[in-house]
Design a protein around this motif. Structure first.
Motif, PDB file in Angstrom:
ATOM      1  N   LEU A 197       4.808  -4.247   2.208  1.00  0.00           N
ATOM      2  CA  LEU A 197       5.654  -3.279   1.524  1.00  0.00           C
ATOM      3  C   LEU A 197       4.903  -1.961   1.377  1.00  0.00           C
ATOM      4  O   LEU A 197       3.767  -1.930   0.884  1.00  0.00           O
ATOM      5  CB  LEU A 197       6.032  -3.831   0.146  1.00  0.00           C
ATOM      6  N   THR A 198       5.519  -0.873   1.820  1.00  0.00           N
ATOM      7  CA  THR A 198       4.922   0.451   1.696  1.00  0.00           C
ATOM      8  C   THR A 198       5.915   1.402   1.058  1.00  0.00           C
ATOM      9  O   THR A 198       7.109   1.122   0.983  1.00  0.00           O
ATOM     10  CB  THR A 198       4.513   1.014   3.070  1.00  0.00           C
ATOM     11  N   SER A 199       5.403   2.547   0.630  1.00  0.00           N
ATOM     12  CA  SER A 199       6.288   3.617   0.170  1.00  0.00           C
ATOM     13  C   SER A 199       5.813   4.922   0.790  1.00  0.00           C
ATOM     14  O   SER A 199       4.613   5.177   0.895  1.00  0.00           O
ATOM     15  CB  SER A 199       6.293   3.722  -1.356  1.00  0.00           C
ATOM     16  N   GLY A 200       6.782   5.717   1.233  1.00  0.00           N
ATOM     17  CA  GLY A 200       6.481   6.990   1.872  1.00  0.00           C
ATOM     18  C   GLY A 200       6.291   6.842   3.368  1.00  0.00           C
ATOM     19  O   GLY A 200       5.919   5.780   3.875  1.00  0.00           O
ATOM     20  N   PHE A 212       0.838  -1.204   0.000  1.00  0.00           N
ATOM     21  CA  PHE A 212       0.000   0.000   0.000  1.00  0.00           C
ATOM     22  C   PHE A 212       0.866   1.244   0.000  1.00  0.00           C
ATOM     23  O   PHE A 212       2.044   1.210   0.351  1.00  0.00           O
ATOM     24  CB  PHE A 212      -1.003   0.017   1.159  1.00  0.00           C
ATOM     25  N   SER A 213       0.255   2.329  -0.445  1.00  0.00           N
ATOM     26  CA  SER A 213       0.904   3.629  -0.426  1.00  0.00           C
ATOM     27  C   SER A 213       0.318   4.465   0.692  1.00  0.00           C
ATOM     28  O   SER A 213      -0.810   4.229   1.133  1.00  0.00           O
ATOM     29  CB  SER A 213       0.707   4.360  -1.755  1.00  0.00           C
ATOM     30  N   THR A 214       1.074   5.443   1.135  1.00  0.00           N
ATOM     31  CA  THR A 214       0.606   6.331   2.191  1.00  0.00           C
ATOM     32  C   THR A 214       0.789   7.781   1.761  1.00  0.00           C
ATOM     33  O   THR A 214       1.636   8.093   0.921  1.00  0.00           O
ATOM     34  CB  THR A 214       1.389   6.109   3.493  1.00  0.00           C
ATOM     35  N   GLY A 215      -0.017   8.637   2.355  1.00  0.00           N
ATOM     36  CA  GLY A 215       0.144  10.070   2.112  1.00  0.00           C
ATOM     37  C   GLY A 215      -1.158  10.730   1.748  1.00  0.00           C
ATOM     38  O   GLY A 215      -1.890  10.247   0.877  1.00  0.00           O
ATOM     39  N   ASP A 216      -1.460  11.841   2.405  1.00  0.00           N
ATOM     40  CA  ASP A 216      -2.675  12.595   2.103  1.00  0.00           C
ATOM     41  C   ASP A 216      -2.610  13.249   0.729  1.00  0.00           C
ATOM     42  O   ASP A 216      -3.633  13.655   0.181  1.00  0.00           O
ATOM     43  CB  ASP A 216      -2.897  13.672   3.173  1.00  0.00           C
ATOM     44  N   GLU A 217      -1.401  13.360   0.175  1.00  0.00           N
ATOM     45  CA  GLU A 217      -1.243  14.009  -1.127  1.00  0.00           C
ATOM     46  C   GLU A 217      -1.348  13.033  -2.292  1.00  0.00           C
ATOM     47  O   GLU A 217      -1.287  13.435  -3.453  1.00  0.00           O
ATOM     48  CB  GLU A 217       0.120  14.718  -1.183  1.00  0.00           C
ATOM     49  N   ILE A 218      -1.531  11.730  -2.005  1.00  0.00           N
ATOM     50  CA  ILE A 218      -1.523  10.700  -3.051  1.00  0.00           C
ATOM     51  C   ILE A 218      -2.964  10.427  -3.498  1.00  0.00           C
ATOM     52  O   ILE A 218      -3.864  10.231  -2.682  1.00  0.00           O
ATOM     53  CB  ILE A 218      -0.886   9.399  -2.544  1.00  0.00           C
ATOM     54  N   VAL A 219      -3.152  10.372  -4.823  1.00  0.00           N
ATOM     55  CA  VAL A 219      -4.471  10.140  -5.408  1.00  0.00           C
ATOM     56  C   VAL A 219      -4.392   8.949  -6.364  1.00  0.00           C
ATOM     57  O   VAL A 219      -3.399   8.775  -7.082  1.00  0.00           O
ATOM     58  CB  VAL A 219      -4.968  11.394  -6.164  1.00  0.00           C
ATOM     59  N   GLU A 220      -5.471   8.151  -6.369  1.00  0.00           N
ATOM     60  CA  GLU A 220      -5.548   7.007  -7.268  1.00  0.00           C
ATOM     61  C   GLU A 220      -5.611   7.477  -8.721  1.00  0.00           C
ATOM     62  O   GLU A 220      -6.389   8.382  -9.053  1.00  0.00           O
ATOM     63  CB  GLU A 220      -6.793   6.175  -6.943  1.00  0.00           C
ATOM     64  N   TYR A 247       4.072   8.807   9.539  1.00  0.00           N
ATOM     65  CA  TYR A 247       3.260   8.003  10.452  1.00  0.00           C
ATOM     66  C   TYR A 247       3.505   6.498  10.299  1.00  0.00           C
ATOM     67  O   TYR A 247       3.187   5.740  11.209  1.00  0.00           O
ATOM     68  CB  TYR A 247       1.779   8.300  10.208  1.00  0.00           C
ATOM     69  N   VAL A 248       4.033   6.056   9.165  1.00  0.00           N
ATOM     70  CA  VAL A 248       4.260   4.624   8.973  1.00  0.00           C
ATOM     71  C   VAL A 248       5.230   4.108  10.025  1.00  0.00           C
ATOM     72  O   VAL A 248       5.026   3.039  10.619  1.00  0.00           O
ATOM     73  CB  VAL A 248       4.779   4.341   7.554  1.00  0.00           C
ATOM     74  N   LEU A 279      -3.509   4.537   1.824  1.00  0.00           N
ATOM     75  CA  LEU A 279      -3.947   4.796   3.191  1.00  0.00           C
ATOM     76  C   LEU A 279      -3.540   6.202   3.601  1.00  0.00           C
ATOM     77  O   LEU A 279      -2.442   6.662   3.296  1.00  0.00           O
ATOM     78  CB  LEU A 279      -3.340   3.777   4.151  1.00  0.00           C
ATOM     79  N   LYS A 280      -4.433   6.873   4.282  1.00  0.00           N
ATOM     80  CA  LYS A 280      -4.170   8.234   4.718  1.00  0.00           C
ATOM     81  C   LYS A 280      -3.200   8.251   5.886  1.00  0.00           C
ATOM     82  O   LYS A 280      -2.977   7.245   6.562  1.00  0.00           O
ATOM     83  CB  LYS A 280      -5.481   8.919   5.113  1.00  0.00           C
ATOM     84  N   ASP A 281      -2.631   9.399   6.130  1.00  0.00           N
ATOM     85  CA  ASP A 281      -1.625   9.557   7.182  1.00  0.00           C
ATOM     86  C   ASP A 281      -2.284   9.672   8.550  1.00  0.00           C
ATOM     87  O   ASP A 281      -2.348  10.744   9.164  1.00  0.00           O
ATOM     88  CB  ASP A 281      -0.772  10.802   6.903  1.00  0.00           C
ATOM     89  N   GLU A 282      -2.797   8.546   9.026  1.00  0.00           N
ATOM     90  CA  GLU A 282      -3.368   8.464  10.368  1.00  0.00           C
ATOM     91  C   GLU A 282      -2.778   7.237  11.039  1.00  0.00           C
ATOM     92  O   GLU A 282      -2.927   6.119  10.562  1.00  0.00           O
ATOM     93  CB  GLU A 282      -4.892   8.371  10.314  1.00  0.00           C
ATOM     94  N   GLU A 283      -2.115   7.454  12.162  1.00  0.00           N
ATOM     95  CA  GLU A 283      -1.334   6.391  12.786  1.00  0.00           C
ATOM     96  C   GLU A 283      -2.172   5.163  13.103  1.00  0.00           C
ATOM     97  O   GLU A 283      -1.761   4.032  12.830  1.00  0.00           O
ATOM     98  CB  GLU A 283      -0.671   6.931  14.050  1.00  0.00           C
ATOM     99  N   ASN A 284      -3.354   5.346  13.677  1.00  0.00           N
ATOM    100  CA  ASN A 284      -4.177   4.196  14.057  1.00  0.00           C
ATOM    101  C   ASN A 284      -4.703   3.440  12.831  1.00  0.00           C
ATOM    102  O   ASN A 284      -4.793   2.205  12.838  1.00  0.00           O
ATOM    103  CB  ASN A 284      -5.344   4.652  14.929  1.00  0.00           C
TER     104      ASN A 284
END
Length: 423
Positions: free
Chosen positions: A257-260, A192-200, A269-270, A235-240
């Motif tokens: 496996l993640t990026s960012g 999965f990818s992380t980051g509030d700035e990432i869009v599908e 937060y990852v 996934l958004k940048d929320e720790e929980n």
């Protein structure tokens, strides 16, 4: 599931080199245990779980390597041409013929050698006159003959456990009569990818947002190595939220496996989520592009464990760190023997300076110079987020830790993108 200890990626030094990464993986990571039997058509890219032993010899009988004439070498004259009567013809797949003294047998490639024959003349070197054949002088005894078991001896190991099966390995299995192979099951990878700035990709692109290239990149690279990939999206940048996703992924995957989100910033937060769900060992890896690489072990339900790799958010850095760090980990989990990346020497047509102590990868294009040597030209932009630096080049120049620069005319090691992807 992969069986990993919490400290399997622990490293006490200040900075981990690429060689350190490969050594720790080889020493501390065990392959997935489960195996399955597959048909040869489904075997490409899989890792053998057990040695493959040949039930028959290759070749199974002495045979001719060419179309021509089989003779006793002792029937040849000491000097000049030899004239022999032509006997029967022997075709591939048919029984051998008897060779009489002073006779030559017409024979075809793959046909069994006649009893008493030890040498085969190629038909283009011979001259037929009526019912005789004229043979040239000088051919050595045993020429153009394939001996029984000269390739493979029955009972020998032809493919050792850990072989990642390519087309030539499958050909060997078929040649000794096998129809199935015992392989380890595919490694399960959750991405999965992380980051509030990432869009599908395909969705509207808000201001200050970018489309998610990394997840498509990592899914494709993992699948090229034979992994069974689960795409968990963005996934958004929320720790929980991240912690819950990691725990769920660890219950079913061998590698998450993640990026960012894996550096030491407040918004990464990852790292914090991994520390909730397992053990995180930061690999401050001596590699450029891509220094922020996190490795660890996640704990899922019912005692399940999964390896974790957090890669940088910049696409070029994600590509390089997957190729040089995740690739050996994934192959090890798959039960495949280590596959070293071979850097081929090319001549640099650029200048470049680097720091000692880290391994750097420079994106280059190749062209053949007037003297026939391949020359590497550096891409104009160095940024780790410049995707065109991958699409418009041929591969990477690898600069080892002890190198501090390159000048035009220097020889350097080149690794193609095809080798890095390794499918």
């Amino acid at each position: 599931m992969a069986q990993l200890t919490d400290d399997c990626f622990a490293f006490g030094g200040p900075l981990l080199t690429v060689d350190d990464v490969e050594r720790l993986i080889a020493e501390r990571v065990s392959p997935v245990a489960e195996t399955e039997t597959v048909r040869l058509r489904q075997a490409r890219g899989r890792a053998l779980a057990i040695d493959v032993t040949a039930p028959v010899s290759l070749p199974p009988f002495d045979n001719s390597a060419v179309d021509g004439y089989a003779v006793r070498h002792s029937d040849l004259t000491g000097g000049g041409e030899t004239r022999l009567e032509i006997g029967a013809a022997v075709l591939a797949g048919h029984a051998s013929a008897n060779l009489k003294p002073g006779q030559a047998i017409r024979i075809f490639t793959g046909a069994p050698m006649p009893d008493g024959a030890d040498t085969v003349f190629m038909q283009e070197d011979c001259r037929v006159e009526g019912n005789t054949v004229v043979l040239p002088h000088g051919l050595k005894a045993g020429a153009n003959r394939r001996l029984k078991s000269e390739d493979v001896k029955a009972g020998s190991v032809v493919l050792p456990a850990g072989t990642r099966l390519a087309v030539h390995h499958i050909a060997m299995a078929a040649a000794v009569g096998l129809t199935e192979l015992v392989v380890r099951r595919p490694v399960r990878v959750a991405i999965f990818s992380t980051g509030d700035e990432i869009v599908e990709p395909g969705k509207p692109l808000p201001e200050a947002a970018v489309y998610d290239a990394n997840r498509a990149l990592l899914v494709a690279m993992a699948e090229a190595l034979g992994a069974d990939v689960t795409d968990l999206g963005i996934l958004k940048d929320e720790e929980n939220v991240l912690a819950g996703a990691l725990a769920g992924a660890a219950a079913n995957a061998d590698l998450v496996l993640t990026s960012g989100g894996v550096s030491t910033g407040d918004a990464d937060y990852v790292r914090k989520a991994v520390e909730q769900m397992g053990t995180l060992t930061f690999w401050r890896t001596a590699i450029k592009p891509g220094r922020p690489v996190a490795m660890g072990v996640l704990r899922g339900d019912a005692g399940a464990t999964a390896a974790f790799a957090g890669l940088p958010g910049n696409p070029v850095a994600a590509f390089v760190t997957f190729a040089r760090i995740v690739r050996p980990l994934l192959l090890r989990l798959a039960g495949a023997r280590a596959e070293p990346l071979i850097a081929h020497p090319v001549r640099a047509a650029f200048s470049y300076k680097k720091k000692a102590g880290r391994r750097e990868y420079v994106r280059v294009s190749l062209a053949r110079a007037a003297d026939g040597v391949f020359e590497a030209t550096k891409y104009a932009q160095d940024g780790a987020g410049v995707i065109s630096s991958l699409t418009e080049t041929d591969g990477l120049i690898e600069l080892p830790e002890d190198v501090t620069g390159v000048m035009p005319g220097d020889m350097a090691g080149f690794i193609s993108y095809a080798a890095l992807i390794g499918g």
